[in-house]
Every structure is written in C-alpha cells, then in structure tokens.
Enzyme design. Structure first.
Site, PDB file in Angstrom:
ATOM      1  N   ASN A 113       6.528  -7.516 -18.038  1.00 20.05           N
ATOM      2  CA  ASN A 113       5.761  -8.712 -17.683  1.00 20.05           C
ATOM      3  C   ASN A 113       4.886  -9.105 -18.865  1.00 20.05           C
ATOM      4  OD1 ASN A 113       3.135  -7.401 -17.495  1.00 20.05           O
ATOM      5  ND2 ASN A 113       4.181  -6.226 -15.912  1.00 20.05           N
ATOM      6  N   ASP A 150       6.594  -3.855 -10.273  1.00 12.92           N
ATOM      7  CA  ASP A 150       6.725  -3.510  -8.861  1.00 12.92           C
ATOM      8  C   ASP A 150       8.121  -2.974  -8.538  1.00 12.92           C
ATOM      9  OD1 ASP A 150       4.132  -4.164  -8.222  1.00 12.92           O
ATOM     10  OD2 ASP A 150       4.601  -6.273  -7.856  1.00 12.92           O
ATOM     11  N   LYS A 192      -5.360  -1.416  -0.461  1.00  8.89           N
ATOM     12  CA  LYS A 192      -5.417  -0.272  -1.389  1.00  8.89           C
ATOM     13  C   LYS A 192      -6.704   0.536  -1.226  1.00  8.89           C
ATOM     14  CE  LYS A 192      -2.165  -2.443  -4.526  1.00  8.89           C
ATOM     15  NZ  LYS A 192      -1.510  -2.438  -5.819  1.00  8.89           N
ATOM     16  N   LYS A 250      -5.559  -7.380  -0.784  1.00 11.21           N
ATOM     17  CA  LYS A 250      -5.188  -6.293  -1.695  1.00 11.21           C
ATOM     18  C   LYS A 250      -6.247  -5.194  -1.699  1.00 11.21           C
ATOM     19  CE  LYS A 250      -2.453  -8.106  -4.975  1.00 11.21           C
ATOM     20  NZ  LYS A 250      -2.147  -8.828  -6.211  1.00 11.21           N
ATOM     21  N   PHE A 254      -7.335  -4.321 -10.189  1.00 16.47           N
ATOM     22  CA  PHE A 254      -7.294  -5.672 -10.739  1.00 16.47           C
ATOM     23  C   PHE A 254      -6.238  -6.446  -9.966  1.00 16.47           C
ATOM     24  CE2 PHE A 254      -9.646  -6.565 -14.694  1.00 16.47           C
ATOM     25  CZ  PHE A 254     -10.411  -5.404 -14.696  1.00 16.47           C
TER      26      PHE A 254
END
Ligand code: CTP
Length: 400
Positions: A209, A278, A340, A336, A322
């Site tokens: 990425n 991912d 997490k 998120k 992040f």
C-alpha cells in the site's frame, strides 16, 4: 513552562533567516533564554543587531571575536545551553554537520556540544532533493540530530516544492517539545510499527500500500526525545530510521507480527502506525507468474491483525492504533477503537496524509475526540506522545 531554558540559536546563510527574527521573538516570549550565533553568510541576510535587540544577549559571529570574551567560546557557549537549534540550516551547513567539520564558530560548537541538536533546513527544492543533501540528512538522523521540516510551498526563488523552512510557531512548538518534554517517558519502553507491509504473490510481485512510513518514523523520533527506550519495527520504506534503541526491518505482515510478539513482553506502550496489509496470497508462487490472455485469479486470505492480536492478549501493553479512512472518518474510527479495545486511536483521512509532510489528525479516547490541527508530522508526533502521557498508565481499562 516552569523552568527557564537556554537555547543556542544558530543562524546560517539563507533568505529564510529573516523569518527567524520572528521566531526569536516568540522564543523569548516563552521565557526561553536565547543566545545567538550567526555564520558569516547569515549576516548577509539579517543583521546581528536585530537578534541582539530581540534576545537581549550579545550575538556571536566568529570564533575569534568570541575568543576575546571567553577562553574557549565553542565549549563555553555549547555548555551553557540546553539545546541547539540551527534555523535556517542551509544545505552547506548540513553538509558540514554531517561530516563533522569545524571551520567556523557555529560548526565548531555543534561538534563540541553535549546537548540535543535540532535543525530546520531551508533551501531550494532541487538542493533539497539532491542525493548529496539527502545522504547528509540520513547521516545526521543516524547521529540523533532532530530534523524539523522542511515544508512544501512557494520558495523565494519562485519555484514550488520541498525546502521552505517551517514557520516560527511550528519551530516554537518543536522547541517546546524537545526542551520541556524530554523526561516525559524516561524509563518507558515504547514499541512502534511503521511503514507498509509487502505480501509476495510470486518471485517478483506482491501486494502493498502507499504508506511512506513518515508518521511512524516521526513518532519514533518524538518518543526518543521524550526519553523512552524505543523499538521501531518497520516495513519497507525509503526513510533512514531515527536513532532508536532497536530497529527491526520486516517485509510481510507475518514477519511484523512475529517481531511484535517477540518484543511486546518488554513493552509498556505499543503504537501501531504501520499500514499492515489486510490480505495476503494463499499461495506464493516460487517463480514469476507468466502472462496469458485469460483472466487471472489469486486467492487472498486474511493477514494477521497485529494490533488486535496484541490488544486482546492477556496483560497487553497500552495500545495506540491509527485509522486511515477514506470516508466517514469519525464513525469508522470509533467502531475501530471499540473493536480493537484501544485506549487511544489516532485517525486521519488518507487522501490528505499519504506521503505528505503535514497532516490533520483526530484523537479518540474515553473522553471523546480531540482535533490536532494541521501541522508538520514531527509536531503531530510530539502532540500524540504528550496526549499518550495524559492517558498512560491508566491503561488497565477496556474500552466499552
Ligand atoms: N492493523 C494491524 N494489522 C492489520 C491491519 C491493521 O495491526 N492487519 C493496525 C494498524 O496498524 C492501525 C489499526 O490497526 O493501527 C487500524 O488499521 P486500518 O488499516 O485503518 O484498519 P483495519 O483494521 O485494517 O480496517 P479497514 O482496513 O477495514 O479500515
């Protein structure tokens, strides 16, 4: 700020020198005692009298003039300050520093220093991009010198690009961080992941990425300056790592997970900045896949979620995530953070951030959200480190 700090402000030759008069005024308003040393070429752009008036202290311009007052001016001046800031730092002076030259007062006292050194480069974009300049900067980073900016924009020569010196308020903020937050995390072990991962498909191709690694490396630099013992685990980037305690280069998400898991037992704070893939190929072809005229399908399977693995392990370190989002930033970031179980999540819009030297960020924690207005990544990195300090060590909690 409580304790009065002393700064040695070194000014080298460049048109940006005019901006440093404003910065010197801001520094003195913050109750920082400023001692100025100017190179001969700096004096062609601005006069010593300006800085004498603004700082209330004599301005030194050469080794021999200063010798008249002090026996060993290079030692004496560097010993009586808490930090040296060179702004603007010209390409020529950066080259001198990188090579340890000592042919004028400023270069000599940088070599003789026993305190941190920050430089704010300012130069034409072509000079900035020149491999020689980049090589010198890499060397300085490895030597533990903090590099502030430069910024992108219109230049005095009429060109547009990288090389503008940071503005006075940004320099002040960087200075405050370096001078006043140095003991924030002393004795604390901080683990940072940065950069992209690369997931091989065949012998020559892979999935990656567009992460540049700049934010993660800036956080590592800020963490070092906060006194922490820093481990940086990085995917492939073009950057020179800052002077961390341990640097572990990795390629794939699996390798990054392994390195992280090996390090987390000795970690107090884990800051997961890496843009981890991912998905990865179910099968990596050992040879180059040959081209055909038919469609090609590659089976992708999930790569490990490193942050989630760590944050949901027994006795996790204080975990900071992040979130790079392309849409619905606030909503996605909050989901998120909960998923997490993170005490702190830093979110940004990817289209603004990738590869850029400035970013605008939003922090999400148990107290709500906090905007970090647009600033250089090193400035944002210090703000994040300071914010973590306000939350740490109340990290035993789980996010509802
Ligand atoms: N992260 C991780 N391992 C992964 C993916 C992400 O450790 N395989 C970490 C990142 O370092 C970051 C956080 O999780 O701190 C969020 O990453 P992001 O890519 O924004 O989110 P994802 O969880 O991958 O979700 P999505 O891609 O669907 O937005």
């Amino acid at each position: 700020m409580t304790e009065k700090k002393r700064l040695l402000l070194g000014i080298t030759g460049g048109i940006a020198a005019y901006k440093i008069a404003e910065a010197a005024r801001l520094f003195t308003q913050e109750d920082i005692e400023v001692h100025t040393v100017m190179t001969e070429s700096a004096c062609h752009f601005v006069g010593p009298a300006t800085f004498q008036a603004l700082t209330g202290n004599p301005v030194y311009t050469d080794l021999w003039q200063a010798s008249a007052m002090q026996n060993m001016p290079h030692i004496h001046l560097s010993r009586k300050v808490d930090l040296i800031l060179i702004a603007p730092a010209s390409a020529d002076f950066i080259a001198k520093l990188a090579n340890g030259l000592a042919d004028d007062l400023l270069a000599t006292l940088c070599l003789a220093r026993n305190c941190p050194l920050l430089i704010a480069p300012a130069m034409n974009r072509q000079m900035w991009e020149n491999p020689a300049t980049q090589r010198n900067l890499s060397r300085l980073r490895q030597d533990g010198v903090g590099i502030l900016g430069p910024a992108y924009g219109t230049q005095a020569c009429g060109e547009t690009g990288m090389g503008r010196m940071l503005e006075a308020p940004a320099l002040l903020e960087a200075l405050r961080n370096a001078m006043f937050s140095d003991k924030l995390f002393s004795g604390t072990r901080i683990l940072i992941t940065a950069g992209p991962t690369f997931e091989a498909i065949d012998a020559v191709r892979g999935i990656t990425n567009r992460s540049s690694g700049k934010m993660g490396y800036a956080i590592a630099q800020a963490a070092i300056e906060s006194g922490a013992t820093v481990t940086l685990i990085s995917g492939p980037t073009c950057l020179t790592p800052p002077a961390v305690h341990q640097f572990i280069p990795v390629i794939s998400a699996d390798e990054m997970l392994h390195a992280v898991q090996t390090t987390t037992p000795q970690t107090d704070i884990f800051i997961s900045v890496a843009a981890v893939a991912d998905y990865r190929a179910a099968q990596i072809q050992p040879q180059k896949i040959k081209k055909t005229n038919t469609a090609l399908s590659i089976e992708l399977i999930p790569a490990p979620d490193i942050l989630q693995t760590v944050s949901q392990s027994p006795n996790p370190p204080f975990c900071v995530g992040f979130a790079a989002e392309t849409e619905q930033l606030v909503q996605n970031a909050q989901i998120k953070r909960r998923k997490k179980k993170l005490p702190l999540l830093v979110a940004n819009l990817v289209q603004d951030a990738i590869g850029a030297d400035e970013s605008e960020l939003i922090l999400f924690d148990d107290n709500g959200k906090h905007l970090l207005s647009k600033a250089a990544k090193i400035v944002q990195a210090h703000r994040i480190i300071q914010h973590i300090h306000t939350l740490y060590p109340q990290s035993g909690h789980l996010v509802s």
